[in-house]
Design an enzyme around this catalytic site. Structure first.
Site, PDB file in Angstrom:
ATOM      1  N   GLU A  12       0.813  -1.216   0.000  1.00 41.41           N
ATOM      2  CA  GLU A  12       0.000   0.000   0.000  1.00 41.41           C
ATOM      3  C   GLU A  12       0.852   1.276   0.000  1.00 41.41           C
ATOM      4  OE1 GLU A  12      -3.972  -1.877   2.159  1.00 41.41           O
ATOM      5  OE2 GLU A  12      -2.374  -1.102   3.413  1.00 41.41           O
ATOM      6  N   ASP A 199     -11.973  -7.066  -2.673  1.00 42.14           N
ATOM      7  CA  ASP A 199     -12.843  -8.247  -2.506  1.00 42.14           C
ATOM      8  C   ASP A 199     -14.231  -7.778  -2.096  1.00 42.14           C
ATOM      9  OD1 ASP A 199     -11.004  -7.986   0.165  1.00 42.14           O
ATOM     10  OD2 ASP A 199     -13.081  -8.409   0.665  1.00 42.14           O
TER      11      ASP A 199
HETATM   12  N1  ADE Z   1      -9.258  -5.321   3.615  1.00 42.33           N
HETATM   13  C1  ADE Z   1      -9.497  -5.770   2.375  1.00 42.33           C
HETATM   14  N2  ADE Z   1     -10.555  -6.588   2.353  1.00 42.33           N
HETATM   15  C2  ADE Z   1     -10.999  -6.673   3.629  1.00 42.33           C
HETATM   16  C3  ADE Z   1     -12.051  -7.366   4.254  1.00 42.33           C
HETATM   17  N3  ADE Z   1     -12.843  -8.174   3.560  1.00 42.33           N
HETATM   18  N4  ADE Z   1     -12.207  -7.205   5.591  1.00 42.33           N
HETATM   19  C4  ADE Z   1     -11.395  -6.410   6.296  1.00 42.33           C
HETATM   20  N5  ADE Z   1     -10.375  -5.735   5.752  1.00 42.33           N
HETATM   21  C5  ADE Z   1     -10.176  -5.856   4.428  1.00 42.33           C
END
Ligand code: ADE
Length: 234
Positions: A12, A199
């Protein structure tokens, strides 16, 4: 102006460190703070590590040791909003800690006793400039302003996702934005969170996250670079 830019993971912040003209590197609480110039703007770039404690400590160090005037959080997040697909961008309007629960004593879920609201409001000017910067970098992606919900949990179930949407009207879930927000607000430092979706924060997250994490993280950092190029605080 001096902007503190925080990412939880190396992916990041690596793009930012590469673009930076670094003057000094100071290590504090196990975090390396890179201070220098980023496209002509004084900046401190730091990888804080995962979670709310690391990220809040990081903001306090940025405030006390580096006297930053602005705080920005870049990284990836799970989508809670059907309009936000993998690769799209969420810019914070506000941030809430979803795992803070003193409801037994009559507080709202996410509310910290002693603090009036559970919502920490992002700086409107920074958020607006961040949205504009993201749209300039990539016109194909959806860029949404909304609510970041944070907790010390990776969200990977449809039920928990539903809970975060129902209880907080969250647009994305991650693990640092709201603690950065709280620490920034308590120090009276304007902040914004920019997150690229890696996601969908449901049963597919365990598969999608490893596939899209680094791509989304780097992509988000590029948005931050564009923001820094053009944002000039009054
Ligand atoms: N960072 C990226 N995806 C995430 C998720 N599903 N839950 C918590 N932090 C995240």
């Amino acid at each position: 102006m001096k902007i503190g830019i925080i990412g939880a993971m190396e992916t990041e912040v690596s793009v930012l460190k590469e673009a930076m003209k670094v003057d000094t590197v100071i290590t504090k609480a196990g975090m390396n703070f890179y201070e220098g110039m980023l496209h002509g703007t004084p900046a401190v770039v730091v990888q804080c590590g995962i979670g709310k404690v690391n990220s809040a400590m990081c903001v306090q160090i940025l405030a006390d040791l580096f006297h930053v005037t602005h705080v920005m959080n870049t990284g990836v997040a799970g989508s809670l909003n059907a309009d936000l697909d993998i690769g799209d961008i969420l810019v914070s309007e506000k941030a809430i800690q979803h795992d803070l629960d003193v409801t037994a004593l009559g507080y709202a879920l996410g509310q910290i006793p002693g603090i009036e609201s559970r919502e920490f409001k992002a700086d409107a000017e920074m958020a607006e400039a961040a949205v504009a910067a993201c749209r300039r970098v990539n016109t194909d992606l959806n860029v949404v302003k909304g609510c970041v919900v944070s907790g010390d949990q990776f969200i990977s179930s449809a039920e928990v996702k539903e809970h975060l949407i129902k209880e907080f009207h969250g647009d994305c879930a991650e693990m640092e934005g709201a603690s950065i927000a709280q620490a920034a607000v308590l120090n009276r430092i304007p902040f914004v969170v920019i997150r690229a979706i890696s996601d969908k924060a449901d049963g597919s997250a365990e598969m999608d996250y490893p596939s899209f994490e680094s791509q989304a993280a780097e992509h988000c950092a590029k948005m931050v670079l564009e923001f820094v190029k053009t944002f000039h605080a009054n």
